[in-house]
Design a protein around this motif. Sequence first.
Motif, PDB file in Angstrom:
ATOM      1  N   THR A   1       0.844  -1.196   0.000  1.00  0.00           N
ATOM      2  CA  THR A   1       0.000   0.000   0.000  1.00  0.00           C
ATOM      3  C   THR A   1       0.879   1.244   0.000  1.00  0.00           C
ATOM      4  OG1 THR A   1      -0.221   0.591   2.348  1.00  0.00           O
ATOM      5  CG2 THR A   1      -1.513  -1.294   1.572  1.00  0.00           C
TER       6      THR A   1
ATOM      7  N   THR B   1      -3.184   1.933   8.234  1.00  0.00           N
ATOM      8  CA  THR B   1      -4.284   2.877   8.088  1.00  0.00           C
ATOM      9  C   THR B   1      -3.864   3.962   7.109  1.00  0.00           C
ATOM     10  OG1 THR B   1      -3.521   4.245   9.949  1.00  0.00           O
ATOM     11  CG2 THR B   1      -5.119   2.490  10.439  1.00  0.00           C
TER      12      THR B   1
ATOM     13  N   TRP C   1      -3.822   0.400  -2.970  1.00  0.00           N
ATOM     14  CA  TRP C   1      -3.392  -0.898  -2.447  1.00  0.00           C
ATOM     15  C   TRP C   1      -3.624  -1.981  -3.494  1.00  0.00           C
ATOM     16  CZ3 TRP C   1      -7.421   2.027  -0.498  1.00  0.00           C
ATOM     17  CH2 TRP C   1      -8.720   1.524  -0.625  1.00  0.00           C
TER      18      TRP C   1
ATOM     19  N   ASN D   1      -5.069  -4.814   2.554  1.00  0.00           N
ATOM     20  CA  ASN D   1      -6.326  -4.080   2.435  1.00  0.00           C
ATOM     21  C   ASN D   1      -7.254  -4.732   1.415  1.00  0.00           C
ATOM     22  OD1 ASN D   1      -7.715  -1.954   3.616  1.00  0.00           O
ATOM     23  ND2 ASN D   1      -7.218  -0.506   1.989  1.00  0.00           N
TER      24      ASN D   1
ATOM     25  N   SER E   1      -9.519  -6.850   1.813  1.00  0.00           N
ATOM     26  CA  SER E   1     -10.901  -6.990   2.278  1.00  0.00           C
ATOM     27  C   SER E   1     -11.708  -5.729   2.006  1.00  0.00           C
ATOM     28  CB  SER E   1     -10.924  -7.313   3.778  1.00  0.00           C
ATOM     29  OG  SER E   1     -10.259  -6.310   4.520  1.00  0.00           O
ATOM     30  N   ASN E   2     -11.048  -4.698   1.504  1.00  0.00           N
ATOM     31  CA  ASN E   2     -11.690  -3.418   1.231  1.00  0.00           C
ATOM     32  C   ASN E   2     -11.883  -3.245  -0.272  1.00  0.00           C
ATOM     33  OD1 ASN E   2     -12.597  -0.786   1.135  1.00  0.00           O
ATOM     34  ND2 ASN E   2     -10.877   0.086   2.267  1.00  0.00           N
ATOM     35  N   GLY E   3     -13.047  -3.682  -0.779  1.00  0.00           N
ATOM     36  CA  GLY E   3     -13.411  -3.389  -2.158  1.00  0.00           C
ATOM     37  C   GLY E   3     -13.019  -4.409  -3.197  1.00  0.00           C
ATOM     38  N   TRP E   4     -12.333  -5.501  -2.810  1.00  0.00           N
ATOM     39  CA  TRP E   4     -11.909  -6.479  -3.803  1.00  0.00           C
ATOM     40  C   TRP E   4     -12.975  -7.548  -3.985  1.00  0.00           C
ATOM     41  CZ3 TRP E   4      -7.028  -6.665  -6.472  1.00  0.00           C
ATOM     42  CH2 TRP E   4      -6.311  -5.474  -6.329  1.00  0.00           C
TER      43      TRP E   4
ATOM     44  N   PRO F   1      -8.823  -8.744   7.267  1.00  0.00           N
ATOM     45  CA  PRO F   1      -7.601  -8.163   6.717  1.00  0.00           C
ATOM     46  C   PRO F   1      -6.338  -8.696   7.386  1.00  0.00           C
ATOM     47  CG  PRO F   1      -8.709  -6.579   8.131  1.00  0.00           C
ATOM     48  CD  PRO F   1      -9.643  -7.736   7.985  1.00  0.00           C
TER      49      PRO F   1
END
Length: 742
Positions: free
Chosen positions: A474, A480, A485, A577, A579-582, A589
């Motif tokens: 990332t 954070t 990413w 990351n 788990s965020n949007g894929w 995560p």
Amino acid sequence: MVGISSLAQNKFWVKLVIICLIVLCLLAIMGTVISNSQAHGGFSSAEVNGLSQYSSGTGLISDTISPTQCLSSPNAAGGIVSNDNSNCTTYPLARSPGSSLTTDLLNTGSLTPSAASVSTTNTCGVQEFVDVSGETPSNPSIALGGVTYQQTGPTQFTDSPASVGFDGTSGWGETVVGGPFGPTFYAPPGPQTFSIAAWFKTTTSGSIIGFTNSQSNTGQTNWDRQIWVDSAGNVVFGVYPNAIFEVASAGTNYADGNWHFVVATVEPSATTGFGTVELYVDGSLVAGGVGNESDGGNGNYPAQNYGGWWHLGWSNASNGWTDGPTNPYWTGSLADIAVFPSALGATEISTLYGETTQAGFYSAVLSDSPKSYWPLQDNGTALYTASLSNVPDSDTYPDDSANPGTNTGTGWGWLTTDPYGPIGDKAAAFDGSSAWIETTTGPPTAFYASPGPQKFSIAAWFKTTTSGSIIGFTNSQSNTGQTNWDRQIWVDSAGNVVFGLYPNAIFEVASAGTNYADGKWHFVVATVKPATRTKATVKLYVDGSLVTGGPKDEPVGGNGGDPAQKYGGWWHLGWSNASNGWTDGPTNPYWTGSLGQIAIFPSFLSAAKVATLYSEATAGAYAAAVTGGVATSNSFWPLDGTVTPGPCGYIGVTIQASTGVCIYPPSSSPCPSPPTSEGLAVDEPIPIPLPNLTFTTALMGTITPLPPTAAVGLHVSVGWAIKTSYGGFSAEIDHGEGYVLL
């Protein structure tokens, strides 16, 4: 408390009230997102009605800011109005409990739920006994071992003060300022003109306070300036002007379970070599006098010549002193301990003892200009945030590539060692909720600077039984703040291994048909290279075999021939990351399980090279292969170092309800001795109305390999919510900021 009523003619009327909840120990970070919430300076209350859109209510929770008890309240018409803005400036609070705001929804009536639940999740923090003297630097005392906060304070005070209870075996506090290089008052020769004052309650012998040349309670070579209670209940004060000198009360047993006030004063003579040492208990002189102490050739120093630190609830007086305590620790309660840089007179001491409120005593102590003042009213609202001498902030994982040390990994959270690694070596074990490894090298270093790795390979051994992230890249070094990413490997919810890139659009390749989340070691390699201006080659291998991908299988999406997103960044091990949007991202995560022998190559690995790496049977052979024997790695983290468990693993915790029920660990009886807690989780019913809760901790093991430089106070900071539900309604009160001192 939540109520719902039913009246005649099948008309349902609802009234929702959250009654005042006043708890004893507050509060840690609570990140719950809840609907219909109202935040009040960190407090929030939420009401959710599953049957109707109508619901209302308010919450009331107590907290302590300075000496003032402050209460959360609604900042609305009809709510409780703040009337103490001086000490409760950030809260819409009231000085005393008031009535909760009640909104009648069409009619009245209620049913009482039978129980509530307390839910907690733990983090680790270091707690302090706050020093309110106003001195610079401040000298907080780090709390260690078996201490219990918010115990009943001196009964002479009418405003219900608190105290700290010490268990007599492990509980004590060490100050952070002192030693040979500390401020003048603590540096050699140490305090010579001074007074010590303390409120105490006990039924046995033990130590109230002491001064030594070791910040810890081990390793002392010098110790004096100590107050203790001996086996007969006498109060004793000792200094060492080249010889033991003690003054003691006589004829009264002060170990009677009542509160008493002790002051010891010391003042050297400027000319005679005879100092003055006096001891007062409950406002009266009980021992000592003018010129009663010879300096023993100590150069007019009435106390030993060394620099040191104060210890609360512990001293070394049981070691070699004439009338020492039978226990170096304190069993009982202590409050309002202060150290002054002057010898207080009888009038000043009488004034202190004559105060009838905690607030009055507080002001009187400050008027005498103490060097340190620990009221011991602490309830956990302050964490000690400065450095600690023997507890590292993180674990270090070396880069053993052909470029040694260029990309060290820094571990965070609950990381431990898996002794049974994949190829005869150890591995790193991740807890699935807090543990991950952050690499140190990123932009502007070549290979990590924009556009980031485009021709590269990732190799890793992994073991798990669930979905999670093995590695990711990332544009934020932390876990954070990411805005870009990709270059991620994870295990999905079906146990498939997935590799993802973002050439201006999500691109994933995944295994199929085999569950690799089977608790066994597996070897994954993802390898990438640009092929044409519009295509790239991406291949994914597991256990030496190609499972997906092929030549020119990736459209680069107008990315100018670059198969991965263009940005500079850092690698993260045990977290991504994805788990965020894929599309087929992991359910978590973080990684739950073990990882080892992770390598990053600035080259595209062929099937033969992958097979060779997989066939290496020993850690030594594998290391040789990834550092030039098969391919030259840019970074290589064996993750085989021995990791000392984090602070949480050393903490024992109990949560006791005033009804005699142990909330944690769950029991219908009072709590036992604290068990070791490696991740506190409580969701146990407790009676309504909510009782007082007492949080207790104890240090359960050694912090570092011996000899530790200090045994610091590690305490669990517990985020929690009180919640209840009935008839489709639920209500919850959280605290969104602050800490619980257990």
